[in-house]
Design a protein around this motif. Structure first.
Motif: not given
Length: 125
Positions: A26, A73, A95, A101-102, A104-106, A108-109, A112
């Motif tokens: 990421r 996270i 990082s 929030k950012d 966590q988004r990375q 999760r991405s 996934k």
């Protein structure tokens, strides 16, 4: 806090996840995931997480802040990761400047895209 059975401790486990597992980069972190299938492996049946936050991220205060955020996270997504998965998250220097929030988004991405983030499992007692 991440419960004890869900933490990677041994260097060999980190090495296996990083070298033999799959990797998804990421922008500000790299997610490594390894699916354990060996019954002799300690901790089979629980997803485990490990963090790599090097000095390149920043001074100790910054590194610890990033690690705390990543641990939080990991504890939030614990029930969404397969039970036989080892995940190692390597924080990159960018990082340090991200919000939780950012981050966590990375995370999760990355999970996934690797196919390791699925439906929520039932919580065990």
């Amino acid at each position: 806090m991440l419960p004890e059975p869900h933490r990677l401790h041994r260097s060999a486990d980190f090495t296996r996840a990083v070298r033999q597992g799959r990797r998804m980069g990421r922008h500000d972190l790299v997610v490594h995931a390894y699916a354990r299938d060996d019954a002799s492996c300690v901790g089979v049946g629980e997803p485990r997480f490990g963090l790599i936050v090097s000095k390149a991220v920043g001074p100790a205060v910054t590194r610890h802040r990033v690690a705390r955020r990543l641990r939080h996270i990991c504890s939030e997504i614990l029930l969404e990761v397969p039970e036989t998965c080892d995940v190692v998250i390597r924080a990159l220097p960018g990082s340090a400047n991200l919000s939780s929030k950012d981050l966590q988004r990375q995370v999760r991405s990355g999970l996934k895209k690797l196919g390791y983030l699925g439906a929520v499992r039932d919580a065990r007692s």
